[in-house]
Scaffold this active site. Structure first.
Site, PDB file in Angstrom:
ATOM      1  N   GLU B 280      14.958   5.064  -1.906  1.00 44.60           N
ATOM      2  CA  GLU B 280      15.294   5.248  -3.310  1.00 44.60           C
ATOM      3  C   GLU B 280      15.910   6.624  -3.546  1.00 44.60           C
ATOM      4  O   GLU B 280      16.815   6.787  -4.357  1.00 44.60           O
ATOM      5  CB  GLU B 280      14.034   5.057  -4.177  1.00 44.60           C
ATOM      6  CG  GLU B 280      14.345   4.800  -5.633  1.00 44.60           C
ATOM      7  CD  GLU B 280      13.138   4.230  -6.377  1.00 44.60           C
ATOM      8  OE1 GLU B 280      12.631   3.171  -5.958  1.00 44.60           O
ATOM      9  OE2 GLU B 280      12.702   4.847  -7.356  1.00 44.60           O
ATOM     10  N   GLU B 283      19.372   6.299  -2.486  1.00 41.48           N
ATOM     11  CA  GLU B 283      20.083   5.519  -3.501  1.00 41.48           C
ATOM     12  C   GLU B 283      20.426   6.420  -4.688  1.00 41.48           C
ATOM     13  O   GLU B 283      21.541   6.390  -5.220  1.00 41.48           O
ATOM     14  CB  GLU B 283      19.195   4.348  -3.942  1.00 41.48           C
ATOM     15  CG  GLU B 283      19.890   3.338  -4.848  1.00 41.48           C
ATOM     16  CD  GLU B 283      18.928   2.242  -5.325  1.00 41.48           C
ATOM     17  OE1 GLU B 283      17.699   2.365  -5.105  1.00 41.48           O
ATOM     18  OE2 GLU B 283      19.419   1.269  -5.934  1.00 41.48           O
ATOM     19  N   CYS B 300       9.028   0.174  -8.481  1.00 44.52           N
ATOM     20  CA  CYS B 300       7.781  -0.044  -7.725  1.00 44.52           C
ATOM     21  C   CYS B 300       6.791  -0.948  -8.427  1.00 44.52           C
ATOM     22  O   CYS B 300       5.876  -1.457  -7.809  1.00 44.52           O
ATOM     23  CB  CYS B 300       7.060   1.274  -7.492  1.00 44.52           C
ATOM     24  SG  CYS B 300       8.081   2.501  -6.750  1.00 44.52           S
ATOM     25  N   SER B 320      16.593   0.336  -9.499  1.00 50.25           N
ATOM     26  CA  SER B 320      16.737   0.515  -8.060  1.00 50.25           C
ATOM     27  C   SER B 320      16.607  -0.828  -7.352  1.00 50.25           C
ATOM     28  O   SER B 320      15.776  -1.655  -7.729  1.00 50.25           O
ATOM     29  CB  SER B 320      15.648   1.462  -7.556  1.00 50.25           C
ATOM     30  OG  SER B 320      15.535   1.360  -6.160  1.00 50.25           O
ATOM     31  N   LYS B 359       1.034  -7.686  -8.722  1.00 51.22           N
ATOM     32  CA  LYS B 359       1.415  -7.749  -7.306  1.00 51.22           C
ATOM     33  C   LYS B 359       1.180  -9.137  -6.732  1.00 51.22           C
ATOM     34  O   LYS B 359       1.807  -9.530  -5.759  1.00 51.22           O
ATOM     35  CB  LYS B 359       0.605  -6.729  -6.493  1.00 51.22           C
ATOM     36  CG  LYS B 359       0.953  -5.291  -6.816  1.00 51.22           C
ATOM     37  CD  LYS B 359       2.052  -4.761  -5.925  1.00 51.22           C
ATOM     38  CE  LYS B 359       2.523  -3.406  -6.423  1.00 51.22           C
ATOM     39  NZ  LYS B 359       3.891  -3.103  -6.035  1.00 51.22           N
ATOM     40  N   GLU B 362       4.224 -10.824  -7.584  1.00 52.32           N
ATOM     41  CA  GLU B 362       5.346 -10.281  -6.814  1.00 52.32           C
ATOM     42  C   GLU B 362       5.414 -10.863  -5.397  1.00 52.32           C
ATOM     43  O   GLU B 362       6.484 -11.230  -4.916  1.00 52.32           O
ATOM     44  CB  GLU B 362       5.220  -8.756  -6.741  1.00 52.32           C
ATOM     45  CG  GLU B 362       6.368  -8.080  -5.996  1.00 52.32           C
ATOM     46  CD  GLU B 362       6.151  -6.581  -5.827  1.00 52.32           C
ATOM     47  OE1 GLU B 362       5.039  -6.166  -5.457  1.00 52.32           O
ATOM     48  OE2 GLU B 362       7.103  -5.817  -6.061  1.00 52.32           O
ATOM     49  N   GLU B 367      12.253 -14.284  -3.365  1.00 49.54           N
ATOM     50  CA  GLU B 367      13.099 -13.312  -2.645  1.00 49.54           C
ATOM     51  C   GLU B 367      12.313 -12.565  -1.572  1.00 49.54           C
ATOM     52  O   GLU B 367      12.912 -11.900  -0.730  1.00 49.54           O
ATOM     53  CB  GLU B 367      13.665 -12.228  -3.581  1.00 49.54           C
ATOM     54  CG  GLU B 367      14.346 -12.673  -4.844  1.00 49.54           C
ATOM     55  CD  GLU B 367      13.353 -12.822  -5.988  1.00 49.54           C
ATOM     56  OE1 GLU B 367      13.011 -13.992  -6.253  1.00 49.54           O
ATOM     57  OE2 GLU B 367      12.921 -11.835  -6.590  1.00 49.54           O
ATOM     58  N   CYS B 503      -0.579   3.282 -11.658  1.00 47.69           N
ATOM     59  CA  CYS B 503      -1.372   2.298 -10.917  1.00 47.69           C
ATOM     60  C   CYS B 503      -2.871   2.577 -10.979  1.00 47.69           C
ATOM     61  O   CYS B 503      -3.675   1.649 -10.890  1.00 47.69           O
ATOM     62  CB  CYS B 503      -0.947   2.261  -9.463  1.00 47.69           C
ATOM     63  SG  CYS B 503       0.818   2.048  -9.254  1.00 47.69           S
TER      64      CYS B 503
END
Ligand code: SF4
Ligand code: SF4
Ligand code: SF4
Ligand code: FES
Ligand code: FES
Lengths: 157, 573
Positions: B280, B283, B300, B320, B359, B362, B367, B503
């Site tokens: 990142e 990037e 994230c 990102s 999560k 996720e 993907e 988090c």
């Protein structure tokens, strides 16, 4: 969800929404106007109102479900109104209502999926002596028991 | 500022005007029980468990909303008060689906504790019980309306903190149920599966989907090679489940516990947090020097990503393309590590220990299979891990401290701060500064981006170039920040975390999680950072080796294939 039967009225609805665009506090007023226009508030209408006023669909539906006045389905062919005024109440109208809800498979404020019956609760119909009372499309039926109330419905099938 | 004098249970108290009786009592050291109250978030006086008697007033008052008045005489412990509180709780119990021994909240349930605290030994009424179906449609959150006591804390959090408004009271009176519109399933609506509602629900009506049996089965299967990763924020929260003070750092005990549970390798998501910074950070440098699109926004936090996909898809080009550290870990474990260790990736099971319910969603995104397999198989929240540790009879508090396995267990201080709001930004700045300038940072600590302020801004001088950054935590603040950007405010780099505090305040963390506990966990996170020998991601030797042996360099073709992803516009309805 059944198809929306209100295409012709969309234009009118858009005008109502446009007048309150971005004003979440106008929600109840807009719902009233939309229901007056269309007769009920189907999902697509709720989405349009949510989008226009800048509230979530959850909030719109929450308000609709709180007020007995609002309905999400078209009114049934037969409007069944059960009195829950004081006199009828003590003479057993809650049991009548409960039985009718079971029979029709809907809660008060809702309509059957086949579009035949709508069920609602009303306050004193002015026929307390005949309590418990219900009306079907304005016609009164009195001195009901749960079973006779169901029998009355059968007459309108 | 004017003050008000009153007496509570004969104790004189002086407080600021406008204070509630509840707060005034707290100041006097008097505890008043509450249930629906959630400070600053849900102050609606609905449950009436907190009632008190005020001299001269006919009715008992809900102390959580009633303000103090000059000369007020309050009794919090009169027979009338005790009777009313009991009655209110008894009424809640009378129509409750009471299955305590098998309920997920058994022994950590506010309704249970209240019944005990108020000395309720029998329920004198039998109420009509609701019969709503359990909604377990999502991979993360379960709704069990029959246990709901209608306190509305979840509604308030979802609306006021997260700005999502996924659930609300539907209907009225006895028929009220907290649900999405039309009682749709959570899977079908714009719920981001953040789990903040599960943190505040006092009972077992909203909770995480538990995958412990799947993980037990994998551990018991001799064919399977089971690898575990632990998120930064779990090391400062797991101790709370075992009676240790919130924020205490228990990394070593957690590693030891995971080994005893039977995991074949115990690795650290901190390793891939460092990897995220490499990707990142690169990037960012590329976008910054080659003209955008800017601001670059961090990726994230899966709750934030889902929120963005539902409500702000116009920002997709800004987010990102880096996968989250958890997903980078899965992809690296089933390729690089499997190769290195000679393990068939088909037999590898990757388990994550996360502070997060989103999560779970996720890891099941279509993907996230770039290794050729589902990169991460199961996500357990901190709460579920604690459940497994208890079930295995492990004495967590007295475990010796153990080390993570190599090489996916090596990490830096920059990685551990991913657990707190502002941490990703700070970690990225530490690396970006040094990569751009080739110089050593004079001070590693970026205090401006730390702490619980909703939106934090800073300008960082990278050798004459001013980089404007912003940090938001909780989706309500994210919304405010994104609206600022839409109104023309210029930033180069933005960090967004879905949960309040980052988090460490995630929806899968120990209950309770409140502001005070969040602060303590944040303290733990920065202490862990300060204690690390290496505090910059690009200096992690195992990360350097990973690039040397496998990935090439940041943003290489292989990196792109394994570590980057894309997003989907999802619509609001
Ligand atoms: S929510 Fe609380 S009171 Fe209800 S069954 Fe679960 S543990 Fe028992
Ligand atoms: S998981 Fe998050 S978005 Fe979904 S209902 Fe709960 S608080 Fe709202
Ligand atoms: S689901 Fe939980 S938090 Fe929400 S209203 Fe019910 S009991 Fe309260
Ligand atoms: S109360 Fe029912 S008719 Fe009067
Ligand atoms: S805690 Fe005060 S009314 Fe619920």
């Amino acid at each position: 969800m059944e198809a929306c039967q209100c295409e012709a009225k969309w234009e009118e609805l858009d005008k109502i929404i446009a007048a309150h665009r971005g004003r979440p506090s106008d929600l109840i007023e807009v719902l009233h106007q939309a229901q007056d226009l269309i007769g009920y508030l189907p999902r697509q209408v709720q989405v349009a109102i949510a989008e226009g006023l800048g509230v979530s669909l959850t909030e719109v539906y929450s308000v609709i479900s709180f007020y007995h006045h609002f309905t999400v389905k078209p009114k049934g062919k037969y409007q069944v109104s059960v009195c829950k005024g004081t006199a009828c109440y003590v003479k057993g109208s809650p049991e009548i209502l409960e039985r009718l809800e079971k029979e029709l498979g809907i809660k008060a404020g809702d309509s059957t999926d086949d579009g035949k019956f709508s069920l609602e609760v009303v306050r004193c119909l002015g026929a307390c002596g005949l309590g418990p009372v219900m009306t079907v499309n304005k016609r009164a039926h009195g001195l009901l028991k749960p079973d006779t109330a169901v029998a009355v419905l059968k007459q309108y099938q | 500022m004017s003050t008000v004098k009153l007496t509570i249970d004969n104790i004189p108290v002086e407080v600021e005007a406008g204070t509630t009786i509840l707060k005034a009592a707290e100041k006097a050291g008097i505890h008043i029980p509450t249930l629906c109250y959630l400070e600053g978030i849900n102050e609606i006086g609905a449950c009436r468990v907190c009632v008190v008697e005020v001299e001269g007033a006919r009715n008992l008052m809900a102390s959580c909303v009633a303000p103090v008045a000059e000369g007020m005489v309050v009794k919090t412990n009169s027979p009338r008060v005790r009777m009313a509180r009991r009655l209110n709780v008894e009424l809640l119990l009378s129509n409750h689906k009471m299955e305590c021994p098998t309920c997920i909240r058994n022994l950590n349930c506010e309704l249970q504790s209240l019944a005990q605290e108020l000395g309720i030994r029998q329920v004198r009424f039998e109420g009509k019980k609701s019969e709503y179906p359990i909604d377990d449609s999502t991979p993360a959150i379960i709704r069990e309306p029959d246990k709901c006591i209608l306190c509305r804390r979840c509604v308030a959090v979802c609306e006021k903190v997260q700005g999502v408004k996924a659930i609300a009271p539907m209907g009225r009176g006895f028929d009220t149920v907290i649900a999405p519109a039309f009682q749709d399933k959570l899977l079908d609506i714009a719920c981001v599966e953040c789990g903040q509602c599960t943190l505040v629900c006092p009972v077992g009506a909203l909770y995480e989907k538990d995958y412990t049996s799947e993980v037990w089965a994998a551990l018991a299967d001799p064919e399977k090679f089971v690898v575990v990763q632990t998120a930064p924020a779990t090391r400062v929260s797991i101790g709370q489940e075992f009676g240790l003070p919130p924020g205490s750092i228990n990394t070593g005990q957690m590693v030891a516990a995971l080994r005893r549970l039977g995991f074949d390798r115990v690795f650290d998501t901190d390793f891939t947090a460092d990897l995220t910074i490499m990707e990142e950070g690169s990037e960012f440098i590329e976008r910054f020097t080659k003209g955008g699109p800017l601001p670059l926004i961090t990726s994230c936090s899966p709750g934030w990503i889902k929120f963005m996909e539902h409500f702000y898809p116009e920002f997709i080009p800004n987010v990102s393309t880096c996968k989250s550290p958890q997903q980078m870990f899965g992809a690296v474990a089933k390729t690089f590590y499997a190769q290195k260790a000679g393990i068939d990736p088909a037999k590898m099971v990757v388990v994550s220990i996360m502070p997060c319910t989103a999560k779970k969603f996720e890891c099941q995104r279509p993907e996230m299979r770039d290794s050729g397999y589902q990169d991460v198989d199961y996500v357990l929240t901190t709460r579920e891990l604690a459940r497994m540790i208890r079930e295995a009879g492990i004495d967590f508090r007295n475990l010796p401290e153990e080390q993570y396995d190599d090489p996916l267990g090596e990490s830096t201080g920059a990685a551990v701060i991913f657990g707190a709001t502002g941490g990703v930004m700070e970690a990225a700045l530490r690396t970006a500064y040094e990569l751009i300038t080739g110089k050593t940072l004079p001070s590693l600590d970026f205090y401006d981006v730390r702490g619980l302020k909703g939106i934090k801004e800073a300008t960082v001088d990278i050798e004459g170039t001013k980089v404007r950054v912003a940090v938001a935590h909780s989706l309500g603040h994210a919304r405010q920040l994104l609206e600022r950007v839409k109104a023309g405010e210029q930033y180069h780099f933005i960090e967004i975390m879905c949960c309040p505090g980052g988090c460490i305040g995630g929806g899968g963390q120990p209950i309770p999680t409140n502001t005070e506990i969040r602060e303590q966990r944040i303290k733990g996170i920065y202490q862990a950072d300060a204690e690390m020998p290496i505090r910059k991601s690009h200096e992690n030797p195992s990360i350097q080796a990973l690039y040397r042996e496998f990935l090439g360099k940041p943003l290489s073709e292989k990196s792109h294939h394994l570590l980057h992803t894309h997003y989907t516009s999802r619509g609001k309805y």
